[in-house]
Scaffold this motif. Structure first.
Motif, PDB file in Angstrom:
ATOM      1  N   HIS A 138      63.483  44.503  39.613  1.00 28.10           N
ATOM      2  CA  HIS A 138      62.155  44.104  39.630  1.00 28.10           C
ATOM      3  C   HIS A 138      61.003  42.946  41.240  1.00 28.10           C
ATOM      4  N   GLU A 139      60.193  43.177  41.416  1.00 22.54           N
ATOM      5  CA  GLU A 139      59.548  42.628  42.643  1.00 22.54           C
ATOM      6  C   GLU A 139      58.125  41.905  42.117  1.00 22.54           C
ATOM      7  N   ARG A 140      58.588  40.884  42.320  1.00 22.38           N
ATOM      8  CA  ARG A 140      56.543  39.966  41.682  1.00 22.38           C
ATOM      9  C   ARG A 140      55.920  39.893  42.998  1.00 22.38           C
ATOM     10  N   ARG A 141      54.620  40.258  43.176  1.00 19.03           N
ATOM     11  CA  ARG A 141      53.935  40.256  44.452  1.00 19.03           C
ATOM     12  C   ARG A 141      53.010  39.378  43.465  1.00 19.03           C
ATOM     13  N   THR A 177      53.618  43.240  39.558  1.00 21.30           N
ATOM     14  CA  THR A 177      55.276  43.035  39.465  1.00 21.30           C
ATOM     15  C   THR A 177      55.002  44.798  38.891  1.00 21.30           C
ATOM     16  N   ILE A 215      58.939  47.303  38.475  1.00 18.60           N
ATOM     17  CA  ILE A 215      59.189  48.254  38.038  1.00 18.60           C
ATOM     18  C   ILE A 215      60.445  48.926  38.515  1.00 18.60           C
ATOM     19  N   LEU A 268      58.178  40.328  31.340  1.00 15.26           N
ATOM     20  CA  LEU A 268      57.409  40.813  32.664  1.00 15.26           C
ATOM     21  C   LEU A 268      55.349  41.615  32.327  1.00 15.26           C
ATOM     22  N   LEU A 325      51.860  46.162  35.065  1.00 17.20           N
ATOM     23  CA  LEU A 325      53.366  46.378  36.102  1.00 17.20           C
ATOM     24  C   LEU A 325      52.984  47.785  36.576  1.00 17.20           C
ATOM     25  N   CYS A 334      51.546  44.761  27.527  1.00 11.00           N
ATOM     26  CA  CYS A 334      50.760  44.466  28.938  1.00 11.00           C
ATOM     27  C   CYS A 334      48.993  43.835  29.070  1.00 11.00           C
TER      28      CYS A 334
END
Length: 116
Positions: free
Chosen positions: A6-9, A13, A15, A36, A41, A66
């Motif tokens: 995963h990359e948090r922007r 996020t 995934i 997360l 997402l 979410c």
């Protein structure tokens, strides 16, 4: 084998899921996404050639979590077999699907409507 990253922007996020998603590894994805859910997402499914109903269930439960936190789930770059599963189960009326990750990120941040 299922691999997850995963990359948090800012504000979202992403995934990335790689491999077949089925009953043998659904718990791995479920455990991975549990913490997360605080931002929208985006699931990059470009490297998921197959998904069964147990994988679908994890994505739907993630969307429920979410939404409770004020976010949502967006699907991106979905391959044909999983896309067919989403279509025949009616998931697309609840969870938006986008052609690319960048389109999904834009939509998740509220800058565009559903694109696929």
């Amino acid at each position: 084998m299922l691999t997850l990253a995963h990359e948090r922007r800012p504000g979202v996020t992403v995934i990335t899921v790689c491999g077949e998603l089925d009953a043998t590894n659904r718990a791995q994805l479920d455990d991975y996404v549990k913490d997360l859910t605080d931002a929208p997402l985006v699931f990059d499914l470009s490297r998921v050639p197959f998904m069964d109903s147990s994988g679908l269930h994890v994505l739907l439960m993630c969307d429920v979590r979410c939404r409770r936190e004020g976010g949502a789930v967006h699907l991106a770059a979905v391959q044909p077999l999983p896309a067919r599963l989403f279509e025949i189960t009616g998931v697309l009326s609840h969870v938006p699907m986008h052609a690319t990750v960048e389109e999904a990120v834009t939509a998740a941040l509220g800058r565009a409507e559903r694109s696929v």
